[in-house]
Design an enzyme around this catalytic site. Structure first.
Site, PDB file in Angstrom:
ATOM      1  N   GLY A  13      64.504  57.073   0.605  1.00 55.38           N
ATOM      2  CA  GLY A  13      64.841  55.849  -0.108  1.00 55.38           C
ATOM      3  C   GLY A  13      66.318  55.774  -0.434  1.00 55.38           C
ATOM      4  O   GLY A  13      66.959  56.792  -0.702  1.00 55.38           O
TER       5      GLY A  13
ATOM      6  N   ASP B 230      64.901  58.150  -9.324  1.00 52.59           N
ATOM      7  CA  ASP B 230      63.923  58.697 -10.272  1.00 52.59           C
ATOM      8  C   ASP B 230      64.498  59.817 -11.132  1.00 52.59           C
ATOM      9  O   ASP B 230      63.921  60.164 -12.150  1.00 52.59           O
ATOM     10  CB  ASP B 230      62.702  59.235  -9.516  1.00 52.59           C
ATOM     11  CG  ASP B 230      61.841  58.132  -8.934  1.00 52.59           C
ATOM     12  OD1 ASP B 230      62.060  56.962  -9.290  1.00 52.59           O
ATOM     13  OD2 ASP B 230      60.959  58.438  -8.112  1.00 52.59           O
TER      14      ASP B 230
ATOM     15  N   GLU C 267      98.232  53.446 -20.561  1.00 49.81           N
ATOM     16  CA  GLU C 267      99.122  52.600 -21.361  1.00 49.81           C
ATOM     17  C   GLU C 267     100.327  53.349 -21.941  1.00 49.81           C
ATOM     18  O   GLU C 267     101.375  52.759 -22.161  1.00 49.81           O
ATOM     19  CB  GLU C 267      98.331  51.935 -22.492  1.00 49.81           C
ATOM     20  CG  GLU C 267      97.701  52.891 -23.480  1.00 49.81           C
ATOM     21  CD  GLU C 267      96.908  52.169 -24.568  1.00 49.81           C
ATOM     22  OE1 GLU C 267      97.063  50.947 -24.695  1.00 49.81           O
ATOM     23  OE2 GLU C 267      96.130  52.825 -25.282  1.00 49.81           O
TER      24      GLU C 267
END
Length: 752
Positions: A16, A157, A622
């Site tokens: 999957g 899962d 920053e």
């Protein structure tokens, strides 16, 4: 170590799909190129290995460009019954050896990895058969005598034993919480009950964590069925919740949920039970494959990048006797797990469920899983005082301090519910320490904090202002007047600093001699002992979404974007934002910016655009430099580009502090506060008055005396002396720059 140019490494995804697989594929390909190896995509999973031909494709740097933020798998996945047979495995050996591939990174579940180990075990004898059949030469067989394998588990899962999180699980939880938040608003409007079915055939992780993060009432999972009559227990719990102020009722059902006798429990059965017993109109929502789809979360980009880098590095530099491994995660570190032993442990959980050995099933999931089961039972139940044995209920205040961090409300909600359960009187202090000075305090009961889990902002308000020495007397009088027996401070460095100074002054001001607990909540992620603070994950996901949009806006032109993140002097947000967005360069306050460095960066940028690059993304912390500002960097790059590309600056600003908190920040808030409340209870029972902060050590939460704060961080710079993420910046350049030559070696790995 220099790798032979003839080394070839294959990467495949099977089973999957899971969000984040593409990040692993991208990392494997680019790490292989960086290490001098030749990467190949084995398309359509094991089917590609069996079929060979065009499904074995050599990959270039550009082949994995633009896939980091895509769900699914760019190289395809398919089930291959032929690979389950020896004849099919033999075809795979032939195709791989013919192409010269004897090192594999395999991304999938336990079935995929079991198939990989069987291929490895049969490899030598199948090679000899192919030689005997004249399908390959003895020389070719001798060159590829052993198959080296590293696995990365891709499974929403989160069912692999031994690793904290599998690839895709975090994003799946995002999809579930998005749905729960949407459903909760309409459910509350109509005072309605919803049953929500989530994936998890043999593992209740998604159900349990979504129930905690979503503020749900009841959860049904495979590993721990309710003892006795679950129907009666569920209905009674929902009745009590409504009586205590809940307007909605949400029940989460894992698709593999069962009762104590091992019988399946379906969402439809839960619906019938609630309608018959509560007399309400109950709606069912099955989320299905929505949970597998969508853009990967920030975590499912940066962690799979590290997993892919490590897996590729391990197989490229594997020793002759190295056994197959799975690269997993543990406490934000990478862990090498023996493949088949780990798979056997994972499959053992299925046997525990089949034999109804619930205790063993829960234990296999780890102590954190059991802890969250216990926490959910407490916070979802309005019945108070399961632990309370105080003659007079202690009065415990909650306040926020410092800048806003998404998840502050989730922490305050958890504090109220867990505190009430302990027998405390919980008091909300509005407006931080200034609010305490003004005695703006109100009692918060169980139902008063309903709906806070999913809300951004801070219902109690937060202020950066903390008491000055001149205000200590007034502060002590406020504590006495409001009769506070203990205090919980949820916030950033300013809050910690205030508590540290109160601890120092406790001799002069007796009112400060109460138990005080600091809970880390700051997007700067710069607090002592806290590897990840509440709010950091949400800020990082906000940045990932914004940077994705910025990159998309530049797709039609040649453009450099210089973006600025928050973080003050701590570069965590900048580094992780750069990795999750696939940036080319990051500037950090920890390292600063020099003119010589800028000269090299400009040269590299011009070369990249000259070679066809259409986007160049720069991320700047920053406080990276007081002189080389974001605007200055943009002007320099624009000037040196000489019209080859244009430059735009984007300061991300306060959007990083906004939005609903992520599932991770919500569950983290609950875990941290749970430890804080337990510590307060111990202090109050023992009549002690310690001041502590909740930290993390080797994955375990601990209360650390606030007096240790100067030992672990620079109080002036507001920076921890050590940070686990500092070694990750070079990985960014392995992924971003095909000409990056520095050899990094292994990242920090925890041995299993």
């Amino acid at each position: 170590m220099t790798t032979d140019a003839g080394v070839k490494i294959g990467v495949l995804t099977s089973g999957g799909d899971a969000q984040g697989m593409n990040a692993v594929v991208r990392a494997v390909v680019r790490t292989a190129l960086h290490e001098g190896a030749r990467p190949y995509a084995i398309k359509e999973g094991w089917q590609g290995a069996v079929q060979g031909g065009a499904l074995l494709t050599e990959m270039t740097w550009r082949d994995v460009s633009g896939i980091l933020n895509q769900g699914g798998t760019a190289i395809g996945t398919a089930r291959c019954d032929e690979f389950r047979q020896r004849a099919g495995i033999k075809k795979a050996v032939y195709n791989l050896v013919k192409e010269g591939i004897d090192r594999l990174v395999i991304i999938g579940g336990d079935g995929t990895l079991s198939g990989a180990d069987e291929l490895r075990a049969l490899w030598p004898e199948l090679l000899q058969e192919l030689v005997a059949e004249n399908q390959i030469t003895p020389e070719l067989a001798a060159t590829h005598q052993k198959l080296h394998i590293a696995g990365v588990v891709g499974s929403i899962d989160n069912d692999l034993v031994g690793t904290d999180m599998t690839v895709g699980a975090d994003t799946a939880l995002h999809r579930i919480i998005e749905a729960i938040d949407a459903i909760a608003s309409t459910a509350a409007s109509h005072q309605r009950t919803f049953v929500i079915e989530v994936m998890g055939r043999r593992c209740g992780y998604l159900a349990l964590m979504s129930a905690v993060a979503g503020g749900c009432d009841y959860v049904l999972i495979p590993e721990m069925p309710a003892a006795g009559d679950w129907r009666a227990q569920m209905c009674e719990k929902l009745r009590i919740g409504r009586a205590h102020g809940r307007r909605d009722s949400l029940v989460i059902v894992a698709e593999g949920a069962m009762d104590h006798a091992g019988n399946p429990i379906t969402a439809a059965e839960v619906q019938r039970t609630l309608e018959e017993n509560l007399g309400e109109d109950v709606r069912v929502t099955s989320l299905g494959h929505v949970q597998r789809g969508g853009t990967p979360s920030a975590y499912d980009r940066w962690m799979p990048t590290l997993l892919g880098y490590t897996a590729a590095h391990e197989v490229i530099h594997a020793d002759a006797d190295q056994e197959p491994i799975i690269v997993g995660t543990r406490n934000n570190r990478l862990v090498r797990l023996p493949m088949m032993h780990t798979i056997q442990q994972t499959r053992a959980v299925k046997e525990y469920l089949n034999t109804q050995n619930w205790e063993a099933a829960v234990s296999s999931r780890g102590k954190g899983y059991r802890e969250m089961l216990e926490i959910f039972e407490t916070i979802s139940s309005p019945v108070a005082c399961s632990h309370g044995d105080f003659s007079t209920p202690p009065r415990v205040g909650i306040l926020h301090a410092g800048g806003l961090a998404p998840g502050m409300n989730a922490a305050a909600r958890a504090a109220v519910k867990l505190g009430v359960d302990r027998g405390f009187v919980m008091l909300g202090i509005e407006g931080g320490f200034p609010g305490l000075l003004e005695e703006k305090i109100r009692e918060l009961k169980w139902g008063d904090v309903e709906g806070w889990a999913e809300d951004g902002g801070a219902e109690l308000g937060t202020r950066r202002t903390i008491p000055t020495p001149e205000q200590y007397y007034a502060l002590s009088r406020a504590i006495e007047n409001t009769k506070l027996d203990a205090l919980i401070v949820i916030g950033g460095f300013k809050g910690y600093k205030a508590v540290y100074e109160m601890w120092q002054e406790r001799g002069r001001y007796p009112a400060f001699n109460i138990p005080i607990i600091c809970i880390p909540a700051s997007i700067d992620n710069n607090l002592p002992g806290a590897e990840i603070s509440i709010g950091t994950d949400t800020a990082l996901n906000n940045n990932s979404r914004t940077l994705d949009q910025i990159k998309q806006s530049a797709s039609a032109s040649k453009r450099c974007f210089v973006t600025e993140t928050m973080g003050r002097k701590n570069g965590y947000l900048a580094v992780m934002s750069a990795i999750t967005a696939g940036a080319e360069k990051v500037y950090l306050a920890e390292k600063g910016i020099t003119l010589a460095q800028l000269s090299q960066d400009v040269k590299r940028m011009v070369e990249a655009f000259s070679e066809g690059r259409r986007l160049y993304l720069v991320v700047r912390n920053e406080n990276a430099s007081p002189y080389y500002t974001t605007d200055f960097l943009a002007r320099v790059f624009e000037a040196e580009g000489n019209g080859l590309f244009d430059v735009r600056a984007a300061i991300l600003g306060h959007m990083q502090q906004g939005g609903n908190p992520t599932p991770f920040d919500r569950t983290l808030a609950v875990r941290l506060v749970h430890k804080g409340i337990a510590t307060l209870a111990q202090e109050l029972k023992a009549q002690k008055s310690g001041a502590s902060y909740i930290g993390q050590k080797d994955g375990t939460l601990e209360a650390v005396p606030i007096s240790h704060m100067p030992e672990v961080m620079d109080m002036q710079e507001r920076l921890p002396h050590q940070a686990w993420w500092h070694d990750l910046e070079p990985v960014l350049y392995v992924m971003a720059n095909p000409n990056f030559t520095e050899k990094l070696g292994r990242l920090q790995i925890v041995q299993d």
